[in-house]
Design an enzyme around this catalytic site. Structure first.
Site, PDB file in Angstrom:
ATOM      1  N   ASP A  22       7.682  37.751  14.567  1.00 43.40           N
ATOM      2  CA  ASP A  22       7.275  36.514  15.504  1.00 43.40           C
ATOM      3  C   ASP A  22       5.736  36.562  15.415  1.00 43.40           C
ATOM      4  O   ASP A  22       5.269  35.480  15.803  1.00 43.40           O
ATOM      5  CB  ASP A  22       7.957  36.741  16.622  1.00 43.40           C
ATOM      6  CG  ASP A  22       9.356  36.325  16.546  1.00 43.40           C
ATOM      7  OD1 ASP A  22      10.195  37.188  16.046  1.00 43.40           O
ATOM      8  OD2 ASP A  22       9.728  35.131  16.827  1.00 43.40           O
ATOM      9  N   LYS A  71      12.306  40.756  16.803  1.00 38.69           N
ATOM     10  CA  LYS A  71      13.506  41.009  17.681  1.00 38.69           C
ATOM     11  C   LYS A  71      13.637  42.312  18.341  1.00 38.69           C
ATOM     12  O   LYS A  71      13.522  43.236  17.463  1.00 38.69           O
ATOM     13  CB  LYS A  71      14.767  40.536  16.804  1.00 38.69           C
ATOM     14  CG  LYS A  71      16.160  40.593  17.469  1.00 38.69           C
ATOM     15  CD  LYS A  71      16.218  39.814  18.764  1.00 38.69           C
ATOM     16  CE  LYS A  71      15.758  38.331  18.594  1.00 38.69           C
ATOM     17  NZ  LYS A  71      15.520  37.708  20.025  1.00 38.69           N
TER      18      LYS A  71
HETATM   19  O1  MRU Z   1      14.936  35.118  19.360  1.00 47.76           O
HETATM   20  P1  MRU Z   1      14.870  34.698  17.907  1.00 47.76           P
HETATM   21  O2  MRU Z   1      16.325  34.523  17.244  1.00 47.76           O
HETATM   22  O3  MRU Z   1      13.907  33.230  17.826  1.00 47.76           O
HETATM   23  O4  MRU Z   1      14.225  35.807  17.087  1.00 47.76           O
HETATM   24  C1  MRU Z   1      13.901  35.693  15.764  1.00 47.76           C
HETATM   25  C2  MRU Z   1      13.284  36.689  15.155  1.00 47.76           C
HETATM   26  O5  MRU Z   1      13.209  37.875  15.913  1.00 47.76           O
HETATM   27  C3  MRU Z   1      13.151  36.777  13.864  1.00 47.76           C
HETATM   28  O6  MRU Z   1      13.095  37.921  13.284  1.00 47.76           O
HETATM   29  C4  MRU Z   1      11.664  36.189  13.710  1.00 47.76           C
HETATM   30  O7  MRU Z   1      11.341  35.173  14.248  1.00 47.76           O
HETATM   31  C5  MRU Z   1      11.203  36.094  12.139  1.00 47.76           C
HETATM   32  S1  MRU Z   1      12.057  34.696  11.384  1.00 47.76           S
HETATM   33  C6  MRU Z   1      11.663  34.659   9.717  1.00 47.76           C
END
Ligand code: MRU
Length: 353
Positions: free
Chosen positions: A238, A248
C-alpha cells in the site's frame, strides 16, 4: 486470461463504474458512483480497494467532482473541486496511491485557464493515470516472472490482483505473466482475516484464469513453510517508505516466517506506491471497525464489552525482503530511490514529494 476492469470512467454519463468487491465471490455486481460522496462511501466500505485501484479512484473522483460542480467562476470552481478532493484523500489513510491519484488531477486542473479547460485536463490526467497503472502492472509482471522457477508454489496474502488495480495486478500480475510465459505456478492464497480478500477475491480471480489456487487460513502459512511446501512469497504493498513496506495486516508475520525458513519474500509494487518523502512512523495505519472482527455472518464472535484491535495494515522492515519487483526492474533492498523518483516524475508529473 479473462480481463477484469475493476474501475472505469463512463464519459457519456460522467460516472465511475466499479466492481463491488464486498459481494464477491457470491455476486458480481457493478456500482455506478454519480457523486463524490458515493465514491467516498465505496472506498470506505472496500467496494473498491487495493492501492493502485485506489489511485485510479482518487483520480476519477476528482474528475467526477469537475463534472458535478456547476460553477462558472474559475477560481471558485477550483476551490470547490479541491474541497471534494480533500474528502477523497481522507477516505482511507494508508495507501499512498489514493491521495496521489487525487493530487495528479488537482495539479492538472491547476494549470487550466477556464472551467471547461479544467474539465478537459481532469479527464486527460485521470485517463493517463489509469492507463499508466495498467501498463506498469504488465511491466512489473514481466520483470517478476523471470524470478519464478519453472514449476513452483507461491504464497500470497490479501488480494494484489486485477481487482486491486485496473487490471492484471501486482503480485498476481507476476503470477499471470509467469503462467503466460509457460511456467507452472500454483498459488496458496491466505484467506486474510478479517475481510477475507484472499479467500474471496484472490481465489475468485485465479479460478477465473484457471490458475491453480488453494485457500489456507492465515495461521497455516508458517506450518506450510516449515513443511517445505512454499517456494516463495509474493505480496503487494500500500505504501513503501525508505524504512518499511505497508501492506495488509499479516504481511509482517509471513515475512518473519519466510525469513526464518529461508523462503524468498518479494514485494511487487509499481513505482507509484513508493513514498520517499515519509518515514514509517509518520504514516497512519488505518484502524477499522470492531464489528469486522467481532461478528461473522451475522453471528457475534467476541463477547460484548471485550476490546478488539483491528489494524488494516502492518509494516515490514526492508531487511526481511528478498527484493522489490517494480515496473522499472527488480531491486534487492534498498530500492534504487533515484530511479523510482525518475519513474514517478515521468508517469505522474503532478507528484509532490
Ligand atoms: O484493505 P485492502 O483490501 O485495500 O488492502 C489491500 C492490500 O493490502 C493490498 O495488498 C495492497 O493494496 C496492494 S494491491 C496491488
Amino acid at each position: 486470461m479473462r480481463a477484469v476492469e475493476t474501475i472505469a470512467w463512463d464519459d457519456t454519463s460522467g460516472e465511475i463504474i466499479l466492481i463491488d468487491q464486498t459481494r464477491l465471490p457470491e455476486i458480481f455486481r457493478l456500482v455506478r458512483c454519480r457523486t463524490v460522496d458515493r465514491l467516498v462511501k465505496a472506498i470506505k466500505r472496500l467496494e473498491v480497494r487495493g492501492a493502485p485501484a485506489l489511485g485510479i479512484a482518487g483520480a476519477y473522483g476528482v474528475l467526477l467532482a469537475t463534472r458535478r460542480i456547476h460553477e462558472r467562476d474559475h477560481a471558485v470552481f477550483i476551490e470547490r473541486v479541491r474541497k471534494e478532493a480533500e474528502k477523497i484523500r481522507g477516505a482511507r489513510p494508508t495507501a499512498v496511491n489514493l491521495s496521489l491519484g487525487a493530487d495528479v488531477v488537482i495539479d492538472a486542473i491547476g494549470q487550466a485557464g477556464s472551467v471547461s479547460e479544467a474539465r478537459e485536463k481532469a479527464f486527460d490526467a485521470a485517463k493517463a493515470l489509469a492507463d499508466a497503472d495498467a501498463r506498469s502492472c504488465h511491466e512489473l509482471g514481466r520483470h517478476g516472472a523471470r524470478l519464478l522457477p519453472d514449476r513452483c508454489t507461491v504464497l500470497t496474502h490479501c488480494n494484489a490482483g486485477a481487482l486491486a488495480c485496473r487490471e492484471w495486478g501486482t503480485a498476481l500480475g507476476v503470477i499471470r505473466s509467469a503462467v503466460e510465459s509457460g511456467k507452472s505456478v500454483s498459488v496458496l492464497a491466505c484467506e486474510t482475516r478479517p475481510l477475507l480478500q484472499g479467500a474471496r477475491l484472490t481465489a475468485w480471480e485465479l479460478q477465473r484464469d484457471e490458475i491453480p489456487v488453494t485457500v489456507i487460513p492465515d495461521s497455516e502459512a508458517a506450518f506450510l513453510m516449515q513443511q517445505g511446501r512454499v517456494d516463495l512469497v509474493i505480496v503487494g504493498a500500500d505504501r513503501i517508505t525508505p524504512d518499511a513496506v505497508f501492506n495488509k495486516v499479516g504481511t509482517y508475520m509471513h515475512a518473519v516466517c519466510a525469513h526464518h525458513h529461508g523462503v524468498p519474500f518479494y514485494v511487487a509494487a509499481p513505482a507509484s506506491t513508493f513514498d520517499p518523502g515519509h518515514a514509517a512512523e509518520e504514516i497512519t495505519i488505518e484502524e477499522r471497525d470492531r464489528s469486522e472482527v467481532a461478528c461473522w455472518g451475522g453471528i457475534t464472535t467476541v463477547p460484548e464489552g471485550v476490546e478488539v484491535i483491528n489494524f488494516a495494515f502492518d509494516q515490514t522492515p526492508h531487511d526481511l525482503l528478498t527484493a522489490f519487483i517494480t515496473d522499472i526492474g527488480v531491486f534487492p533492498p534498498p530500492p534504487d530511490w533515484s530511479a523510482i523518483q525518475a519513474a514517478q516524475g515521468k508517469i505522474l508529473p503532478g507528484r509532490r514529494g
